[in-house]
Design a protein around this motif. Structure first.
Motif, short mmCIF file in Angstrom:
data_model
loop_
_atom_site.label_atom_id
_atom_site.label_comp_id
_atom_site.label_asym_id
_atom_site.label_seq_id
_atom_site.Cartn_x
_atom_site.Cartn_y
_atom_site.Cartn_z
N LEU A 91 -10.02 26.42 5.64
CA LEU A 91 -9.17 25.96 4.90
C LEU A 91 -7.67 26.07 4.95
O LEU A 91 -6.79 25.22 5.18
N SER A 92 -7.42 27.42 5.41
CA SER A 92 -5.91 27.78 5.90
C SER A 92 -5.51 27.13 6.99
O SER A 92 -4.43 26.64 7.60
N ARG B 57 -12.45 17.85 10.12
CA ARG B 57 -11.71 18.91 10.59
C ARG B 57 -12.00 20.08 10.24
O ARG B 57 -12.33 21.23 10.88
N SER B 58 -12.02 20.29 8.78
CA SER B 58 -12.37 21.47 8.24
C SER B 58 -13.95 22.11 8.27
O SER B 58 -14.27 23.22 8.70
N PHE C 194 -17.56 26.19 2.28
CA PHE C 194 -16.25 25.98 1.84
C PHE C 194 -15.66 25.03 2.94
O PHE C 194 -14.90 24.05 2.71
N GLY C 195 -15.91 25.15 4.14
CA GLY C 195 -15.49 24.04 5.18
C GLY C 195 -15.96 22.80 4.96
O GLY C 195 -15.21 21.73 5.08
N TRP C 196 -17.28 22.69 4.55
CA TRP C 196 -17.97 21.27 4.27
C TRP C 196 -17.19 20.58 2.83
O TRP C 196 -16.88 19.87 2.84
N LEU C 197 -16.93 21.63 1.87
CA LEU C 197 -16.26 21.32 0.57
C LEU C 197 -14.96 20.59 1.10
O LEU C 197 -14.45 19.77 0.39
N ARG D 150 -8.71 19.86 0.52
CA ARG D 150 -8.41 21.20 1.12
C ARG D 150 -7.95 21.74 -0.14
O ARG D 150 -8.43 22.83 -0.62
N LYS D 151 -6.98 21.17 -1.05
CA LYS D 151 -6.71 22.01 -2.24
C LYS D 151 -7.69 22.28 -3.29
O LYS D 151 -7.50 23.46 -4.06
#
Length: 532
Positions: A150-151, A439-440, A91-94, A100-101
């Protein structure tokens, strides 16, 4: 400030200098409820794991309390951590690739489905039930993992630079509330089931076979973890994409202005001409010499400190149910019923979380913009090391009846300084140090390193101390004290971020020389940023 306006986009400066508004608080609540759910789902397993042993590994011939085998116990406790690590990376890569949303709601959907499925774990015998539970908890952890990068990234990109650290820390502080509720809900549910239909307590000497209702208890506790995630989903989907992602990554300054104008009371001008130049200067990928020259030491610092912190932090959390009897907070399993044991374990977890864990999170929220991330992290690592060393060296002395509350105080202080320290700051720093484009992903790499440390705790240290051998516990605590001191040293690889814009910190605004100087000389960078 003039330098920021000259080098940075107007939309980004508007976000950095916007006054704190109601939507900032709303964003903290929306993102924080995800962390509330994360913590509840991860830590409620501590309150039910002994009940699982007494339900599915009870020997009616000996009438001795059942106990999960070492491997099964480690899997039940640690499999969600494996899923969390995997989810963080994916999810960090996505989050960087798709936005992000777009992937933010998927994490909640996965958590809702898997929390419900965990409570419905099925099978014809105990081993199959435990295996099914582990399967669903892996995917539960996968969804939880996505919430970390994400958060943190969303909150950092929404916030103004004056309160950014406090807002990110407040999101993470909801983890403390989740831990408290994990203990409280387990305590309430087990207490309700302890009462017979007329309100009469079960005889504590009765064997497990007289408590068939116990099978409902752990299922209800696990399934209730779906409720806060379900309630948060609608509001999470209403959040617009962050202005930084829309402007810098998608290259749409006009849409960024529209999105932020909807939720924040600020006027943002379009700035299409300057955007192309800004993007061109920041298109280097994660796996490039330029990234490692600018941010390599920072990434090593955030990954190593989170890794070392979680070895110690999860060793405390995952083994606390075995240390509680030494404190006098719970009784021996052989003297109480299964539900009574769960009630006492939950009560002890609730007390430690309320007075030790919870305050530390909010001390960080209140002081992070005054003291700074760097100093809080150094202080936390050092104090954790001191208290763990004392517990390890004086363990025989502390576990006696006369000193049980001294033991409880020292144990609680390790949690307090973990949270008023590196457990909070390792979450905040990766959301601030790295460029928008990665960043994510960088936060995910740092968080995944932490979960790798947590897995060492679950499958290594917990396994080592599973039999409750006093010498082994003493050695483990001293080892954890040393681990924290290594984390103290690794903190010098990161730099202070308070009071600066994200683009200034990452060098996206063109201040490459300054960024590289602070990467190679982090300590001097702190004083340059107005510490004194």
């Amino acid at each position: 400030m003039a330098g920021d306006i000259d080098n940075n986009l107007v939309v980004l400066n508007a976000l950095d200098t916007a006054r704190t508004q109601w939507y900032h608080v709303t964003a903290v609540i929306i993102a924080g409820m995800g962390f509330f759910t994360d913590a509840y789902d991860l830590f409620c397993i501590t309150t039910v794991s002994k009940l699982l042993g007494r339900l599915y590994y009870y020997d009616p011939t000996t009438h001795a309390p059942g106990k999960l085998p070492h491997l099964a116990n480690n899997c039940v406790s640690g499999v969600a951590l494996v899923g969390t690590l995997s989810g963080q990376l994916v999810f960090g890569w996505l989050g960087d690739k798709l936005g992000r949303k777009k992937v933010y709601g998927l994490t909640l959907i996965l958590m809702v489905i898997c929390a419900l499925s965990s409570g419905l774990s099925f099978g014809y015998d105990g081993k199959v039930v435990i295996g099914t539970l582990c399967f669903f908890r892996f995917w539960l952890g996968f969804g939880i993992g996505g919430d970390y990068p994400l958060s943190a990234t969303i909150m950092s990109e929404y916030a103004n630079k004056a309160t950014r650290g406090a807002f990110i820390a407040a999101v993470f502080a909801m983890q403390g509330v989740g831990i408290i509720f994990a203990g409280l809900v387990s305590m309430i549910i087990s207490k309700l089931f302890l009462m017979k239909y007329g309100g009469t307590p079960f005889d504590v000497d009765e064997i497990l076979s007289t408590e068939p209702e116990a099978d409902y208890v752990w299922r209800i506790v696990l399934m209730l973890g779906a409720l806060p995630a379900l309630l948060t989903y609608y509001w999470r989907m209403k959040m617009p994409e962050t202005g930084r992602y829309t402007a810098i990554i998608e290259g749409n300054a006009k849409q960024a202005a529209i999105n932020m104008g909807k939720v924040l009371d600020i006027e943002i001008q379009e700035e299409g001409d300057k955007l192309a130049q800004f993007k061109a200067a920041n298109e280097y990928p994660l796996l490039s010499n330029e990234f490692f020259q600018r941010h390599g030491l920072h990434l090593i610092g955030t990954m190593s400190t989170w890794f070392l912190l979680d070895i110690a932090f999860y060793s405390q959390n995952l083994t606390q149910k075995d240390i509680f009897p030494a404190m006098g907070l719970t009784r021996k399993a052989s003297t109480i019923s299964a539900l009574r044991e769960m009630f006492e374990t939950s009560r002890a977890m609730f007390v430690i979380a309320l007075f030790g864990t919870f305050p530390g999170y909010w001390f960080t929220v209140f002081f992070i913009e005054k003291i700074g991330r760097f100093r809080i992290q150094l202080m936390g690592f050092f104090m954790m090391s001191v208290f763990m060393a004392i517990i390890g060296i004086k363990y025989d002395y502390l576990r006696t009846e006369d000193h049980k509350w001294t033991f409880a105080t020292l144990y609680g202080l390790t949690f307090f300084f973990a949270n008023f320290g590196p457990n909070s700051t390792t979450f905040v720093l990766p959301a601030e140090l790295f460029p928008t484009r990665v960043r994510s992903t960088c936060h995910a790499l740092s968080a995944a390193s932490g979960k790798a440390g947590a897995m060492i705790s679950a499958f290594g240290i917990q396994q080592y101390t599973q039999d409750g051998n006093v010498k082994k516990i003493k050695k483990a605590m001293i080892l954890l004290a040393v681990t924290n001191m290594v984390g103290f040293c690794c903190t010098f690889l990161v730099t202070e971020t308070k009071g600066r814009s994200l683009e200034e910190i990452s060098g996206e605004d063109g201040r490459q020389n300054e960024t590289q100087m602070k990467t190679s000389k982090p300590v001097s960078g702190h004083h340059d940023d107005g510490w004194e």
